[in-house]
Design an enzyme around this catalytic site. Structure first.
Site, mmCIF file in Angstrom:
data_model
loop_
_atom_site.group_PDB
_atom_site.id
_atom_site.type_symbol
_atom_site.label_atom_id
_atom_site.label_comp_id
_atom_site.label_asym_id
_atom_site.label_seq_id
_atom_site.Cartn_x
_atom_site.Cartn_y
_atom_site.Cartn_z
ATOM 1 C CB VAL A 1 -5.111 1.160 0.120
ATOM 2 C CG1 VAL A 1 -6.502 1.648 -0.245
ATOM 3 C CG2 VAL A 1 -4.590 0.229 -0.961
ATOM 4 C CB THR B 1 -9.040 -5.630 -3.204
ATOM 5 O OG1 THR B 1 -8.398 -4.500 -3.786
ATOM 6 C CG2 THR B 1 -9.540 -6.559 -4.285
ATOM 7 C CD GLU C 1 2.262 -1.927 -3.139
ATOM 8 O OE1 GLU C 1 3.428 -1.861 -2.753
ATOM 9 O OE2 GLU C 1 1.503 -2.876 -2.897
ATOM 10 C CG ASN D 1 -6.295 -5.777 -9.576
ATOM 11 O OD1 ASN D 1 -6.155 -4.736 -10.203
ATOM 12 N ND2 ASN D 1 -6.009 -5.874 -8.296
ATOM 13 C CB CYS E 1 -2.685 -6.136 -5.987
ATOM 14 S SG CYS E 1 -2.462 -4.783 -4.820
ATOM 15 C CE LYS F 1 -4.589 -8.613 -1.221
ATOM 16 N NZ LYS F 1 -5.930 -8.157 -1.500
ATOM 17 C CE LYS G 1 4.228 -1.306 -8.577
ATOM 18 N NZ LYS G 1 3.038 -0.822 -9.235
ATOM 19 N NE ARG H 1 2.543 -6.263 1.083
ATOM 20 C CZ ARG H 1 1.445 -5.530 1.269
ATOM 21 N NH1 ARG H 1 0.553 -5.890 2.153
ATOM 22 N NH2 ARG H 1 1.252 -4.433 0.565
#
Ligand code: UGA
Length: 449
Positions: A11, A121, A156, A227, A279, A282, A339, A346
């Site tokens: 980020v 975030t 990402e 999200n 993201c 969490k 992905k 992670r």
């Protein structure tokens, strides 16, 4: 404008590089001295499409600087973007100790007033705490700090493109002056006054996003709400996939038709192994935690999280059914990253799949176009192959875990010739079941006959 970025993860780097490309002078710092040394030497520590090119240009034009001296970076910028990590604690709550640490650094190192921006975030109400912390940590209380929230919506893998072509830029502020600063920061992006690496210089005409000015509390909530809604959509599609299997319907047909309704939309309805990454898993936990802490039970999110965790079990039901005994079998895992188009592992479903395979006694052949290096440090005992066809040699089954285009376009006839057994269990629904059958494969995927 002179800007500071604290935290050089994906980020921070994308934000710094893109704001430099928009004509600002950006000073970046990170607690990790190695990372800063790498960046100073022109090495980009993460794989993110277009990032190296944008950084190279910004360095050449003397628009971006890296320093491990946080004080130097803090004093250089008028606006400070906090881009440090907010990992989950055991109980799901976001760990804000890095934000607290940065607040202390800013308060003690600044010599002039600053606008301090939450870019990482963070749960709602963090802005209030940040404002208090800056005042409390300021040695003589003489410097005025204003706080703002400017959540990122960067995916990402396409983060540079997302930064340059935003749907919306959300800015939570408490005063006119801060709002004016954000207009100045983002006008070059909204007016497309930057060299676009995605469109080789000039972006095609079209609607550009809008700058939305809100309160800080709303901006923080917008990020988590967005999200979590996307995560809900994915889990919804996954339950539909389970239903399709029981009823004998095809989830691709169902979600495609659903998505054609513009109120629903086609994106994030892809069934499979579920969501991973740093993201969604969490953020959903942090949002559940925050909601409970203010007396709102967000049961829908709890269900979405539960559905996602069960995807690995669903996958292994398929593996057991198709492969029967796992012990002693040689299994290829195609894809390690959470992905496609990233080297980030992670909370990657593939790692859970590998752990379970090894627990059950399989010999794992892993492959990925970008994430082998990172995975090796976590799981050193399995075998790694750069070439997917080498990974598939003599295996009893291939398990597809990441939707890389390389795997989507794999030549399965060629693969079938080297595999010990033509068995594919596809966690991302990449292939046409009829075509796989025609090639002689025993093929299993999610929510399809
Ligand atoms: C996500 C959001 O999409 C960004 O808008 C946000 O800024 C970012 O989190 C963040 O908070 O920083 P990201 O984690 O990069 O971005 O990944 P996504 O593209 O959203 O995918 C998340 C996961 O969902 C992946 O594991 C993906 O494979 C999975 N997924 C996605 C599905 O299983 N089905 C889908 O239909 C879509």
């Amino acid at each position: 404008m002179r800007l500071t970025v604290i935290g050089c993860g994906y980020v921070g780097l994308v934000t710094g590089a893109c704001l430099a490309a928009a004509g600002h002078e950006v000073y970046c710092t990170d607690i990790d001295e190695n990372r800063i040394a790498q960046l100073k030497a022109g090495k980009v520590p993460i794989y993110e499409e277009h990032l190296d090119e944008v950084l190279r240009r910004a360095v050449a034009e003397k628009k971006i600087f890296f320093t491990s001296d946080a004080g130097e970076a803090i004093r250089a910028g008028e606006v400070i973007f906090i881009c440090v990590g907010t990992p989950p604690k055991e109980n799901g709550e976001a760990d804000l100790s890095a934000i607290d640490h940065v607040a202390r650094q800013v308060a003690t190192e600044a010599r002039t007033p600053k606008l301090v921006v939450e870019k990482s975030t963070v749960p709602a109400l963090t802005g209030v705490q940040l404002q208090k912390a800056l005042a409390a940590y300021s040695p003589n209380g003489g410097i005025q700090f204003r706080v703002a929230s400017n959540p990122e919506f960067l995916r990402e893998g396409t983060a540079v493109s997302d930064f340059f072509h935003p749907d919306r830029i959300v800015v939570g502020v408490e005063d006119e002056k801060s709002a004016a600063l954000f207009h100045e920061i983002y006008n070059p992006i909204l007016q497309r006054k930057f060299h676009c690496p995605v469109h080789a210089g000039t972006c095609p005409a079209g609607t550009s996003g809008q700058l939305l000015i809100t309160t800080i509390n709303s901006a923080e909530l917008i990020k988590h709400a967005s999200n979590s809604f996307l995560a809900l959509k994915i889990s919804y599609a996954n339950v539909i996939a389970d239903l399709c299997e029981r009823i004998g319907a095809d989830v691709e047909e169902v979600t495609h038709a659903m998505g054609l309704d513009p109120r629903i939309g086609t994106q994030f309805l892809k069934a499979g192994l579920g969501f991973g990454g740093f993201c969604f898993p969490k953020d959903i936990q942090a949002f559940i935690h925050l909601s409970a802490s203010v007396g709102v039970e967000f049961d829908m999110l709890k269900a979405a999280e539960r559905v996602n965790k069960q995807r690995i079990d669903r996958f292994f039901e398929k593996v057991h059914k198709a492969l029967w005994v796992i012990k002693g079998k040689r299994v290829a895992v195609l894809g390690l990253a959470f992905k496609a188009n990233t080297d980030d592992i992670r909370f990657a479903p593939a790692l859970d799949v590998i752990r379970r395979l090894t627990e059950e006694g399989a010999q794992v052949h892993a492959t990925d176009p970008q994430a082998i290096g990172r995975t090796k440090t976590l799981l050193p005992k399995i075998s790694y192959f750069d070439d997917p066809y080498a990974a598939l040699k003599d295996v009893d089954a291939a398990l597809v875990c990441t939707e890389w285009p390389l795997y989507r376009n794999l030549d399965w006839e060629k693969a079938g010739q080297v595999m010990g057994r033509r068995l594919v269990i596809d966690g991302r629904n990449l292939y046409d079941p009829k075509k796989m059958l025609a090639l002689g494969f025993d093929y299993h995927s999610f929510g399809r006959a």
